[in-house]
Design an enzyme around this catalytic site. Structure first.
Site, PDB file in Angstrom:
ATOM      1  N   PHE A 105       0.867  -1.171   0.000  1.00  0.00           N
ATOM      2  CA  PHE A 105       0.000   0.000   0.000  1.00  0.00           C
ATOM      3  C   PHE A 105       0.905   1.223   0.000  1.00  0.00           C
ATOM      4  O   PHE A 105       2.004   1.179   0.551  1.00  0.00           O
ATOM      5  CB  PHE A 105      -0.904   0.033   1.245  1.00  0.00           C
ATOM      6  CG  PHE A 105      -2.077  -0.890   1.174  1.00  0.00           C
ATOM      7  CD1 PHE A 105      -2.913  -0.892   0.070  1.00  0.00           C
ATOM      8  CD2 PHE A 105      -2.347  -1.757   2.217  1.00  0.00           C
ATOM      9  CE1 PHE A 105      -4.001  -1.752   0.008  1.00  0.00           C
ATOM     10  CE2 PHE A 105      -3.429  -2.621   2.167  1.00  0.00           C
ATOM     11  CZ  PHE A 105      -4.251  -2.624   1.047  1.00  0.00           C
ATOM     12  N   THR A 176      -1.290  -1.212  13.142  1.00  0.00           N
ATOM     13  CA  THR A 176      -2.497  -1.994  13.380  1.00  0.00           C
ATOM     14  C   THR A 176      -2.233  -3.178  14.317  1.00  0.00           C
ATOM     15  O   THR A 176      -3.094  -3.544  15.117  1.00  0.00           O
ATOM     16  CB  THR A 176      -3.028  -2.518  12.035  1.00  0.00           C
ATOM     17  OG1 THR A 176      -3.279  -1.394  11.196  1.00  0.00           O
ATOM     18  CG2 THR A 176      -4.298  -3.322  12.202  1.00  0.00           C
ATOM     19  N   SER A 177      -1.063  -3.773  14.212  1.00  0.00           N
ATOM     20  CA  SER A 177      -0.757  -4.926  15.068  1.00  0.00           C
ATOM     21  C   SER A 177      -0.908  -4.558  16.536  1.00  0.00           C
ATOM     22  O   SER A 177      -1.413  -5.346  17.337  1.00  0.00           O
ATOM     23  CB  SER A 177       0.675  -5.420  14.812  1.00  0.00           C
ATOM     24  OG  SER A 177       0.885  -5.648  13.442  1.00  0.00           O
ATOM     25  N   HIS A 215      -5.244 -10.119   7.622  1.00  0.00           N
ATOM     26  CA  HIS A 215      -3.788  -9.940   7.631  1.00  0.00           C
ATOM     27  C   HIS A 215      -3.130 -10.958   8.562  1.00  0.00           C
ATOM     28  O   HIS A 215      -3.616 -11.200   9.670  1.00  0.00           O
ATOM     29  CB  HIS A 215      -3.454  -8.516   8.099  1.00  0.00           C
ATOM     30  CG  HIS A 215      -2.059  -8.091   7.736  1.00  0.00           C
ATOM     31  ND1 HIS A 215      -0.947  -8.633   8.328  1.00  0.00           N
ATOM     32  CD2 HIS A 215      -1.615  -7.209   6.821  1.00  0.00           C
ATOM     33  CE1 HIS A 215       0.134  -8.080   7.800  1.00  0.00           C
ATOM     34  NE2 HIS A 215      -0.239  -7.210   6.882  1.00  0.00           N
ATOM     35  N   TYR A 359       6.242   6.870  40.910  1.00  0.00           N
ATOM     36  CA  TYR A 359       6.835   8.064  40.289  1.00  0.00           C
ATOM     37  C   TYR A 359       5.967   8.667  39.197  1.00  0.00           C
ATOM     38  O   TYR A 359       6.298   9.692  38.627  1.00  0.00           O
ATOM     39  CB  TYR A 359       8.245   7.780  39.760  1.00  0.00           C
ATOM     40  CG  TYR A 359       8.387   6.441  39.080  1.00  0.00           C
ATOM     41  CD1 TYR A 359       8.874   5.345  39.795  1.00  0.00           C
ATOM     42  CD2 TYR A 359       8.025   6.257  37.757  1.00  0.00           C
ATOM     43  CE1 TYR A 359       8.988   4.106  39.204  1.00  0.00           C
ATOM     44  CE2 TYR A 359       8.140   5.020  37.163  1.00  0.00           C
ATOM     45  CZ  TYR A 359       8.622   3.951  37.887  1.00  0.00           C
ATOM     46  OH  TYR A 359       8.733   2.721  37.299  1.00  0.00           O
ATOM     47  N   VAL A 380       5.146   2.522  27.752  1.00  0.00           N
ATOM     48  CA  VAL A 380       4.957   3.600  28.707  1.00  0.00           C
ATOM     49  C   VAL A 380       5.263   4.919  27.981  1.00  0.00           C
ATOM     50  O   VAL A 380       4.394   5.740  27.770  1.00  0.00           O
ATOM     51  CB  VAL A 380       5.861   3.433  29.942  1.00  0.00           C
ATOM     52  CG1 VAL A 380       5.587   4.536  30.955  1.00  0.00           C
ATOM     53  CG2 VAL A 380       5.633   2.068  30.567  1.00  0.00           C
ATOM     54  N   GLY A 381       6.511   5.083  27.562  1.00  0.00           N
ATOM     55  CA  GLY A 381       6.911   6.294  26.846  1.00  0.00           C
ATOM     56  C   GLY A 381       6.196   6.416  25.513  1.00  0.00           C
ATOM     57  O   GLY A 381       5.775   5.424  24.922  1.00  0.00           O
TER      58      GLY A 381
END
Lengths: 511, 511
Positions: A105, A176-177, A215, A359, A380-381
């Site tokens: 694509f 998408t995964s 997929h 934290y 997380v980040g």
């Protein structure tokens, strides 16, 4: 190749500071100078890209031979880096930005998206919680809500509506995964809870559903989430549309009822990768409700088309599904990575994905008024992900984005018409969007197997010229060529030129 | 807020093409103009950032009030987008690029990294397979091998060595959570295979190990991979170092031996998020080998320090572990996202993560000579991830990168010394890198609980000024302030100013 020579890092003595200018990695004047150089490179790259072979014949390991196998000890002027980029990197690229690429694509892009991504890189916020950078979360929420309106998603999927905040919402993920993975985990945990599982003891009973056109990453992600591969139901599709047959889905779900299987998750696709097939979203959702199954809609590619009213019907019934994902990096002019996941109930996601380390505790979270996007994703980040998508919609507006989709579809239709007018070829499946699946057809003494071989040679010979790049798939056991229109620099003449090349190459094979 | 007004997308009629300039989203002159504007914005942003409050007092939902709740129909000049960026976006940011941020870990950055990320956005390659864009894979392999040499990883973790290709290698992922997830899945599948599991039937027996200081994302990711939360062993650490005690690990692993538990994975951390504790990698690996357990080293933050010989000992024993990840986006001047995962045996990863759909089949893959990076990650699609990391190492060289680490550590040491010289304060845990964990200490009539309260108020009052941003943690049941040095624009004066502010604020609280 890669040897640990005397150039090695640890051989460097601790440098003496005296007499040396201090290293300032973000010195504003350096930033300005480096980036302006990069911008000029990019602008030149786009200007010249048409004349570069789209696909190159490089050998595995070529870059190791071009560049040093070890990192340099000393710093170098940035122009040296740019010189190596031009000399060694560009020649090893498959040019996804080329107007002559028709493979896979398109990875569409735009000036506004690149600018947005650039600013996000420079700001370098880490928006795990709302409080860690309020605007990073707020902008993501806003951009998702705008996009939801563009594709007319029901307000139940939006973060903010005219009646305030509901339970719905979204998050921007890489691909998408990831969208499949996080929703699968939420569905898995809900199913385990429903059947009274002690820990994950009932995991071997959970069943997931898709079609033979879904997929391949879907079943991979099911494996990651701990589902048993023996419980992956891949429902065969028929050659009319290659879409999911709801009757078959119903029978498959019913079949496991008395043997202890727990139907858990069904993945419906709007625009499959192979041939752009569309599963009937509404019918699937209707059946799934009977079994309390999570329905996810993967509209990675074709979701973008649904910003045009004439394509929106492909999402009919979406108000009954649990989640939907679409990837503006595929067809909405937003460079990688940008997959938008919407869920009807964000608490079902955060129930499985939340963490609350000391934290990251803060008043905003305690107030319950904010979304912490780390609780809707694996990581997380996270980057300032909403910025580029907002900049695309803000700059181009609905009208230009619709124009872009319609132009691609019109070019694909033109290509389809040309193919149909040449009786040596056939269009293999009905075209839904901007992908044309076609092949040299078997006729006369040429068997289907012969035609498979001829099509493979056709693809290889076209690709070898460097003037166009096609990919293939196998549909209904036949080797089929995929012609995906939509690279952001593409114009009608590129499609016409590609056809001329295909036609000429086919003639030389068939003669 | 977010209402579906008359401005809505679907109300737009199909535009008439006549008389209108065709929309060219990647017109090279627009690209040049937009990006130069973005670059000037960035350069100005860095120039002025010091004077902006690092942390702002914005209210949840503020952006919804600032910007339109629906996407515009018409396109607008890019300057309008930039104007809104300045007016509405910048005021809602926590400025991670500010030299006055000491919260969390710094998200370090550099001119070379931003330029590399910009070029990657513009090229917009999708390097799922080697063949999809050879240089995207080759550059990632090269950058990883360079970094491996910088931190002196054993050659068993490298893709290419002087003796050719072995079984080791790496991949660049978004964050540490992804690195943990893919290695956990590989370890899980290996353990299931070892114990003769039928499908995932033995999953409830698998056990994972970490410490009470390990990042909370680890157990979250274990949940994602289907491990039973009842089998998460969080080993308590002691107040001397907060590192893992190998004897406790051994006992915990032995304890499950006769009850059917299958030790599967242990996560060792070099530089914990809370207090920068270091688990003893070699001892852990030694014990884990006895139980056939996968050992992963999370060196997200402190791995970067190991490019300096004086810190490399923290990785001693790494030659015996199965995988290690480190994040140059944390401390090696490379903007988000950039987490480097190295494994000793790439086949163990790809065995769990490989897919082979028809449309991605190609000769290069069939030859077995190339790495397909999609088989080492969750996602299929992926950016040109190696480019920015290579540009950082290529431009700055080992010497400047080491200088950068040493400068940050020296500034942290200076701060630590100043704190120690003020007897109202204490440094709570030994400083290993550039993070100082300190607090107002209990003394006289002030109990530990009083001190907790005083430290919380201290943090809140400092942060309210907008002149510095501190975060906290809880270590040994005490509320502790984290002072993380290393923002890329930071200089000694910023550290001194922050201390003056902390000292003054403390005085007003304690008096």
């Amino acid at each position: 190749m890669g040897s640990l020579g005397t150039n090695h890092a640890s051989c460097t003595a601790i440098p003496e500071a005296e007499g040396k200018a201090e290293f300032q990695p973000l010195n504003p004047e350096d930033v300005r100078a480096y980036l302006h150089k990069a911008v000029d490179f990019i602008s030149d790259y786009y200007t010249n890209i048409e004349s570069m072979p789209v696909l190159l014949d490089v050998k595995p390991g070529y870059l190791q031979d071009e560049l040093s196998s070890s990192p340099p000890i000393d710093s170098a002027p940035f122009v040296d880096t740019m010189k190596e980029l031009r000399a060694s990197v560009v020649p090893g690229m498959t040019h996804w930005a080329s107007p002559n690429i028709f493979a896979f694509f398109p990875s569409t892009n735009s000036a506004a998206a690149i600018a947005g991504d650039l600013i996000a890189s420079a700001m370098n916020t880490v928006g795990f919680t709302w409080q860690a950078s309020p605007v990073a979360t707020e902008m993501e929420v806003l951009a998702l809500d705008w996009l939801a309106q563009l594709v007319r998603l029901p307000t139940t999927f939006m973060n903010c509506t005219s009646t305030g905040r509901g339970t719905g919402g979204g998050v921007i993920l890489g691909t998408t995964s990831e969208a499949m993975l996080v929703t699968l985990v939420a569905a898995r945990d809900a199913a385990l809870h429903r059947c009274g599982s002690v820990g994950v003891s009932d995991l071997p009973r959970l069943v997931v559903y898709a079609t033979d056109q879904t997929h391949s990453t879907f079943f991979k992600v099911c494996r990651l989430a701990g589902f048993d591969p023996a419980n992956f139901r891949s429902i065969p599709t028929g050659p009319e549309t290659y879409g999911l047959d709801p009757v078959k889905l119903l029978k498959t779900m019913q079949a496991g009822r008395y043997t202890g299987f727990v139907p858990t998750y069904v993945c419906a696709t709007v625009g499959t990768t192979s041939s752009n097939a569309v599963d009937p979203v509404g019918a699937i959702a209707y059946i799934a409700t009977m079994f309390n199954v999570w329905v996810h809609v993967d509209a990675a590619y074709a979701g973008s088309a649904c910003i045009c009213p004439e394509f929106r019907h492909h999402l009919d019934g979406v108000e009954r599904v649990d989640s939907i994902s679409m990837s503006p990096h595929k067809w909405l002019l937003t460079c990688l990575d940008c997959t938008c996941l919407y869920v009807r109930d964000t608490h079902r996601l955060s129930g499985s994905l939340e963490t609350n380390p000391e934290y990251l505790k803060n008043d905003a979270t305690d107030s319950g008024e904010v979304t912490n996007l780390k609780d809707m994703q694996v990581d997380v980040g996270r980057r300032f992900r909403g910025l580029k998508l907002w900049m695309v919609m803000r700059t181009y507006g609905t009208s230009k984005l619709q124009e872009h989709i319609r132009k691609d579809v019109a070019m694909a239709k033109m290509f389809e018409d040309i193919v149909c007018s040449d009786d040596r070829f056939e269009v293999v499946v009905p075209r839904n969007f901007a992908l044309v699946c076609f092949r040299i057809k078997a006729s006369g003494a040429m068997t289907e197997e012969d035609a498979d071989g001829a099509n493979r040679v056709l693809m290889e010979n076209v690709n070898k010229t460097g003037k166009a790049y096609l990919a293939h798939t196998v549909v209904g056991d036949r080797f089929v060529l995929r012609f995906a229109v939509g690279s952001s620099l593409q114009e009608e003449r590129h499609v016409r030129n590609a056809w001329d090349l295909i036609k000429m190459t086919a003639s030389s094979i068939l003669d």
